[in-house]
Design a protein around this motif. Structure first.
Motif, PDB file in Angstrom:
ATOM      1  N   VAL A  37     -10.194   6.482  -5.419  1.00 13.37           N
ATOM      2  CA  VAL A  37     -10.526   5.380  -6.326  1.00 13.37           C
ATOM      3  C   VAL A  37     -11.978   5.523  -6.750  1.00 13.37           C
ATOM      4  CG1 VAL A  37     -10.788   2.877  -6.514  1.00 13.37           C
ATOM      5  CG2 VAL A  37      -8.880   3.838  -5.222  1.00 13.37           C
TER       6      VAL A  37
ATOM      7  N   ASP B 229     -14.163  -7.054  -4.686  1.00 11.07           N
ATOM      8  CA  ASP B 229     -13.297  -7.437  -5.806  1.00 11.07           C
ATOM      9  C   ASP B 229     -12.081  -6.525  -5.902  1.00 11.07           C
ATOM     10  OD1 ASP B 229     -14.927  -9.528  -6.470  1.00 11.07           O
ATOM     11  OD2 ASP B 229     -15.808  -8.585  -8.238  1.00 11.07           O
ATOM     12  N   TYR B 230     -12.267  -5.234  -5.675  1.00 11.92           N
ATOM     13  CA  TYR B 230     -11.135  -4.312  -5.709  1.00 11.92           C
ATOM     14  C   TYR B 230     -10.113  -4.682  -4.628  1.00 11.92           C
ATOM     15  CZ  TYR B 230      -8.372  -0.060  -5.467  1.00 11.92           C
ATOM     16  OH  TYR B 230      -7.320   0.828  -5.452  1.00 11.92           O
ATOM     17  N   CYS B 231     -10.619  -4.978  -3.436  1.00  9.70           N
ATOM     18  CA  CYS B 231      -9.709  -5.318  -2.330  1.00  9.70           C
ATOM     19  C   CYS B 231      -8.991  -6.643  -2.566  1.00  9.70           C
ATOM     20  CB  CYS B 231     -10.491  -5.378  -1.020  1.00  9.70           C
ATOM     21  SG  CYS B 231     -11.064  -3.782  -0.428  1.00  9.70           S
TER      22      CYS B 231
ATOM     23  N   TRP C  91       0.834  -1.205   0.000  1.00 10.51           N
ATOM     24  CA  TRP C  91       0.000   0.000   0.000  1.00 10.51           C
ATOM     25  C   TRP C  91       0.863   1.247   0.000  1.00 10.51           C
ATOM     26  CZ3 TRP C  91      -5.207   0.830  -0.380  1.00 10.51           C
ATOM     27  CH2 TRP C  91      -5.625   2.117  -0.143  1.00 10.51           C
TER      28      TRP C  91
ATOM     29  N   ALA D 140      -3.401   4.145  -3.700  1.00 13.21           N
ATOM     30  CA  ALA D 140      -4.443   4.287  -4.718  1.00 13.21           C
ATOM     31  C   ALA D 140      -5.676   4.985  -4.149  1.00 13.21           C
ATOM     32  CB  ALA D 140      -4.804   2.913  -5.280  1.00 13.21           C
TER      33      ALA D 140
ATOM     34  N   PHE E 140      -8.535  -8.370  -5.518  1.00 14.15           N
ATOM     35  CA  PHE E 140      -7.774  -8.584  -6.749  1.00 14.15           C
ATOM     36  C   PHE E 140      -6.934  -7.396  -7.193  1.00 14.15           C
ATOM     37  CE2 PHE E 140     -11.620 -11.274  -6.896  1.00 14.15           C
ATOM     38  CZ  PHE E 140     -10.987 -12.494  -6.738  1.00 14.15           C
ATOM     39  N   GLU E 141      -7.151  -6.232  -6.611  1.00 17.68           N
ATOM     40  CA  GLU E 141      -6.305  -5.074  -6.905  1.00 17.68           C
ATOM     41  C   GLU E 141      -5.349  -4.778  -5.752  1.00 17.68           C
ATOM     42  OE1 GLU E 141      -6.077  -3.493  -9.775  1.00 17.68           O
ATOM     43  OE2 GLU E 141      -7.618  -4.780 -10.659  1.00 17.68           O
ATOM     44  N   LEU E 142      -5.871  -4.825  -4.530  1.00 17.48           N
ATOM     45  CA  LEU E 142      -5.021  -4.572  -3.371  1.00 17.48           C
ATOM     46  C   LEU E 142      -4.316  -5.825  -2.876  1.00 17.48           C
ATOM     47  CD1 LEU E 142      -7.170  -2.091  -1.240  1.00 17.48           C
ATOM     48  CD2 LEU E 142      -5.511  -1.603  -3.047  1.00 17.48           C
TER      49      LEU E 142
ATOM     50  N   LEU F 233     -14.948   3.158  -8.481  1.00 19.76           N
ATOM     51  CA  LEU F 233     -15.383   1.845  -8.928  1.00 19.76           C
ATOM     52  C   LEU F 233     -16.771   1.996  -9.528  1.00 19.76           C
ATOM     53  CD1 LEU F 233     -14.388  -0.211  -5.733  1.00 19.76           C
ATOM     54  CD2 LEU F 233     -12.970   0.318  -7.734  1.00 19.76           C
TER      55      LEU F 233
ATOM     56  N   SER G  62       2.071   2.217  -3.380  1.00 22.15           N
ATOM     57  CA  SER G  62       1.071   2.595  -4.372  1.00 22.15           C
ATOM     58  C   SER G  62      -0.214   3.056  -3.690  1.00 22.15           C
ATOM     59  CB  SER G  62       0.766   1.402  -5.292  1.00 22.15           C
ATOM     60  OG  SER G  62      -0.196   1.740  -6.259  1.00 22.15           O
TER      61      SER G  62
END
Length: 218
Positions: free
Chosen positions: A12, A146-148, A4, A9, A150-152, A14, A7
């Protein structure tokens, strides 16, 4: 935690452009900003009976003592937004406004973001009563999860719900989150310590994404 820090982010945005529940439209999770004040205050006022009974409160403290040395007075809306932004920049929280076709209809917060050996977070949410039952809350939770995951790169997402909160229980039921049981006296709600049921999902349980699984069930 280092991931984190490298990057940060935030903010954000979504979005789900395939929100198909009548009358359809675009569902967006975005940063809450100062200019949302009037809309946010209005939706909260009109939903006081719908939301207040589930609102977290501060427990009593010993005379002359304040948690963390901070004042217990309620922040202004501007201060509230600033606190949320600060937590987001620190990487511990993702505070979203829920917007449907340009209308602010709720709020979702990813909190207790933890990396290291745990890699988890908790999601809380509310939506206005006039849009309840249209799939907005489960879609918003799925987008954030999904963001948490697969992105985070988090591993586990949980949602904690009062056992008597039937509308919120329907949200996790629609999403197929796993019931992990009862947490006794888990949160201070409206002046007393209240039990909550914990529901969770891990990245391995939804390899194609929670939103895709939820869409497949509709």
């Amino acid at each position: 935690m280092a991931f984190w820090r490298r990057s940060p982010a935030w903010p954000v945005v979504l979005r789900d452009d395939s929100f198909t529940d009548p009358p359809g439209g675009t569902l967006i999770l975005r940063r809450l900003v100062r200019r949302d004040r009037d809309d946010w205050m209005d939706v909260r006022e009109h939903n006081a009976d719908w939301l207040d009974r589930w609102e977290a409160t501060l427990p009593p403290v010993l005379p002359g003592r304040h948690p963390g040395g901070r004042s217990r007075s309620a922040p202004t809306f501007g201060e509230y937004v600033r606190l949320l932004d600060g937590a987001a920049r620190d990487g511990t929280t993702l505070p979203f406004a829920i917007e449907l076709d340009g209308e602010l209809v709720g709020q979702l917060t990813v909190s207790s973001i933890t990396y290291g050996s745990m890699c988890s977070a908790s999601i809380g949410y509310w939506v206005s009563e006039h849009v309840a039952g249209r799939g907005i809350a489960p879609t918003a939770v799925a987008l954030a999860a999904d963001y948490c995951l697969f992105e985070l790169g988090l591993h586990r997402i949980e949602v904690n719900i009062r056992p008597e909160n039937a509308p919120s229980l329907r949200v996790v039921a629609k999403l197929g989150l796993r019931d992990e049981g009862l947490r006794v006296a888990y949160l201070h709600i409206q002046g007393r310590w209240c039990d909550h049921r914990t529901f969770a999902v891990t990245a391995e349980e939804v390899p194609g994404g929670l939103l895709a699984r939820w869409r497949g069930q509709q």
